[in-house]
Design a protein around this motif. Structure first.
Motif, PDB file in Angstrom:
ATOM      1  N   PRO A  32       0.821  -1.209   0.000  1.00  0.00           N
ATOM      2  CA  PRO A  32       0.000   0.000   0.000  1.00  0.00           C
ATOM      3  C   PRO A  32       0.856   1.262   0.000  1.00  0.00           C
ATOM      4  N   ALA A  33       0.338   2.301  -0.642  1.00  0.00           N
ATOM      5  CA  ALA A  33       1.050   3.570  -0.692  1.00  0.00           C
ATOM      6  C   ALA A  33       0.046   4.682  -0.956  1.00  0.00           C
ATOM      7  N   SER A  34       0.412   5.892  -0.549  1.00  0.00           N
ATOM      8  CA  SER A  34      -0.415   7.067  -0.798  1.00  0.00           C
ATOM      9  C   SER A  34       0.038   7.731  -2.085  1.00  0.00           C
ATOM     10  N   ALA A  35      -0.745   8.703  -2.545  1.00  0.00           N
ATOM     11  CA  ALA A  35      -0.380   9.436  -3.758  1.00  0.00           C
ATOM     12  C   ALA A  35       0.947  10.166  -3.563  1.00  0.00           C
ATOM     13  N   ALA A  36       1.156  10.706  -2.365  1.00  0.00           N
ATOM     14  CA  ALA A  36       2.407  11.419  -2.095  1.00  0.00           C
ATOM     15  C   ALA A  36       3.602  10.470  -2.138  1.00  0.00           C
ATOM     16  N   MET A  37       3.446   9.286  -1.579  1.00  0.00           N
ATOM     17  CA  MET A  37       4.528   8.303  -1.596  1.00  0.00           C
ATOM     18  C   MET A  37       4.841   7.865  -3.027  1.00  0.00           C
ATOM     19  N   LEU A  38       3.791   7.657  -3.814  1.00  0.00           N
ATOM     20  CA  LEU A  38       3.985   7.227  -5.199  1.00  0.00           C
ATOM     21  C   LEU A  38       4.591   8.341  -6.047  1.00  0.00           C
ATOM     22  N   ALA A  39       4.205   9.573  -5.755  1.00  0.00           N
ATOM     23  CA  ALA A  39       4.725  10.705  -6.527  1.00  0.00           C
ATOM     24  C   ALA A  39       6.238  10.779  -6.445  1.00  0.00           C
ATOM     25  N   ALA A  40       6.758  10.502  -5.253  1.00  0.00           N
ATOM     26  CA  ALA A  40       8.208  10.535  -5.076  1.00  0.00           C
ATOM     27  C   ALA A  40       8.889   9.409  -5.844  1.00  0.00           C
ATOM     28  N   LYS A  41       8.211   8.276  -5.972  1.00  0.00           N
ATOM     29  CA  LYS A  41       8.811   7.124  -6.642  1.00  0.00           C
ATOM     30  C   LYS A  41       8.777   7.242  -8.168  1.00  0.00           C
ATOM     31  N   VAL A  42       7.693   7.801  -8.692  1.00  0.00           N
ATOM     32  CA  VAL A  42       7.548   7.849 -10.149  1.00  0.00           C
ATOM     33  C   VAL A  42       7.914   9.209 -10.739  1.00  0.00           C
ATOM     34  N   GLY A  43       8.199  10.170  -9.872  1.00  0.00           N
ATOM     35  CA  GLY A  43       8.639  11.470 -10.365  1.00  0.00           C
ATOM     36  C   GLY A  43       7.548  12.314 -10.991  1.00  0.00           C
ATOM     37  N   LEU A  44       6.336  12.246 -10.428  1.00  0.00           N
ATOM     38  CA  LEU A  44       5.212  13.042 -10.925  1.00  0.00           C
ATOM     39  C   LEU A  44       4.611  13.852  -9.783  1.00  0.00           C
ATOM     40  N   GLY A  66      -6.509   1.675   3.444  1.00  0.00           N
ATOM     41  CA  GLY A  66      -6.614   2.329   4.743  1.00  0.00           C
ATOM     42  C   GLY A  66      -6.361   3.819   4.610  1.00  0.00           C
ATOM     43  N   GLU A  67      -6.473   4.502   5.713  1.00  0.00           N
ATOM     44  CA  GLU A  67      -6.227   5.938   5.750  1.00  0.00           C
ATOM     45  C   GLU A  67      -5.314   6.270   6.925  1.00  0.00           C
ATOM     46  N   ARG A  68      -4.589   7.384   6.785  1.00  0.00           N
ATOM     47  CA  ARG A  68      -3.727   7.830   7.876  1.00  0.00           C
ATOM     48  C   ARG A  68      -3.660   9.351   7.878  1.00  0.00           C
ATOM     49  N   ARG A  69      -3.497   9.896   9.064  1.00  0.00           N
ATOM     50  CA  ARG A  69      -3.375  11.336   9.207  1.00  0.00           C
ATOM     51  C   ARG A  69      -1.922  11.747   9.055  1.00  0.00           C
ATOM     52  N   LYS A  70      -1.692  12.794   8.268  1.00  0.00           N
ATOM     53  CA  LYS A  70      -0.361  13.356   8.100  1.00  0.00           C
ATOM     54  C   LYS A  70      -0.504  14.869   8.175  1.00  0.00           C
ATOM     55  N   GLY A  71      -0.250  15.403   9.360  1.00  0.00           N
ATOM     56  CA  GLY A  71      -0.493  16.812   9.595  1.00  0.00           C
ATOM     57  C   GLY A  71      -1.979  17.085   9.593  1.00  0.00           C
ATOM     58  N   ASN A  72      -2.400  18.022   8.775  1.00  0.00           N
ATOM     59  CA  ASN A  72      -3.823  18.347   8.661  1.00  0.00           C
ATOM     60  C   ASN A  72      -4.505  17.614   7.510  1.00  0.00           C
ATOM     61  N   VAL A  73      -3.788  16.679   6.923  1.00  0.00           N
ATOM     62  CA  VAL A  73      -4.306  15.976   5.749  1.00  0.00           C
ATOM     63  C   VAL A  73      -4.514  14.493   6.070  1.00  0.00           C
ATOM     64  N   THR A  74      -5.615  13.951   5.572  1.00  0.00           N
ATOM     65  CA  THR A  74      -5.854  12.506   5.673  1.00  0.00           C
ATOM     66  C   THR A  74      -5.461  11.863   4.350  1.00  0.00           C
TER      67      THR A  74
END
Length: 256
Positions: A32-44, A66-74
């Motif tokens: 599993p990964a979030s959009a932010a995690m994937l963005a770093a991997k694929v360079g987008l 699943g979901e997780r809180r990261k700062g003010n963002v879910t």
């Protein structure tokens, strides 16, 4: 997560074949990964990754893990619905291969058409069994054999054909009440080198190793009582080249 799933919808197939989305599917198959995690991997940019993830989610290729809180963002954590995907000929229904359209039993392309039908039928059976929450009875045998000569290969094919035919005649009961037709596919083809599989753009010479494959699956559609159509498809023969195949598609004789 499923080990493998079959894509039957044309739009889902188109989505999966996009290079960026295929890369995202590969990443999500690993975990599993979030959009932010994937963005770093694929360079987008994250927004662009989110756009692609939504397209994959609409067609059931990825799902919420699943979901997780990261700062003010879910953050939504996504995962692939399968480790690998196979596109069914149903995705191109109008031009899907039809083994019954031609019967050139020395053609590797006829063998390919039989294989495509196998993907289509088993995919449809899996879909139906999943909806019904029932187990699907199938069997597959996969192995490799090295032939010392073309004559040995031809003799092997002759014995294989006779043996499978004898088993069909022994167990086929077209008058069995409640019996279910099963399709039998047996294939023999030269084994490809590992690098040829990893790099499909390179044309490789087949190895002198034949790979017999035997599959038994229930028929997707019912046939008239008293009939069964086992497929025995074998690629190779005494005079065969890597471009040809010897295949037998026989209906067992009437019961005594």
């Amino acid at each position: 997560m499923l080990d493998v799933t079959v894509i039957e919808d044309a739009e889902a197939a188109a989505v999966s074949l996009d290079p960026i989305r295929a890369r995202l599917l590969a990443e999500l198959a690993a975990g599993p990964a979030s959009a932010a995690m994937l963005a770093a991997k694929v360079g987008l940019p994250r927004q662009k990754v989110n756009y692609h993830l939504k397209a994959l989610e609409r067609h059931g290729l990825v799902e919420l893990a699943g979901e997780r809180r990261k700062g003010n963002v879910t953050e939504r954590l996504m995962r692939a619905t399968a480790a690998s995907y196979v596109i069914s000929p149903l995705a191109l229904a109008a031009v899907q291969p039809d083994p019954d359209r031609f019967r050139d039993q020395l053609s590797a392309r006829w063998l390919l058409a039989v294989g495509a039908r196998l993907v289509r039928d088993v995919g449809a059976l899996i879909t139906g069994a999943t909806k019904a929450r029932k187990r699907l009875a199938t069997y597959a045998l996969d192995g490799e054999v090295t032939f010392a000569s073309a004559a040995d290969r031809a003799a092997f094919i002759e014995e294989l054909t006779q043996g499978v035919g004898a088993l069909i005649r022994k167990y086929h009961d077209g008058n069995a009440e409640g019996g279910r037709d099963h399709r039998i596919v047996v294939a023999v083809h030269p084994t490809l080198k590992p690098e040829a599989i990893a790099k499909p753009e390179v044309t490789a010479k087949p190895e002198a190793i034949a790979k017999p494959v035997v599959t038994v699956t229930p028929e997707v559609t019912a046939k008239p009582t008293g009939t069964v159509t086992p497929e025995v498809s074998v690629e190779a023969g005494a005079a065969a080249t890597p471009e040809t195949a010897l295949a037998v598609d026989s209906t067992p004789p009437d019961q005594d």
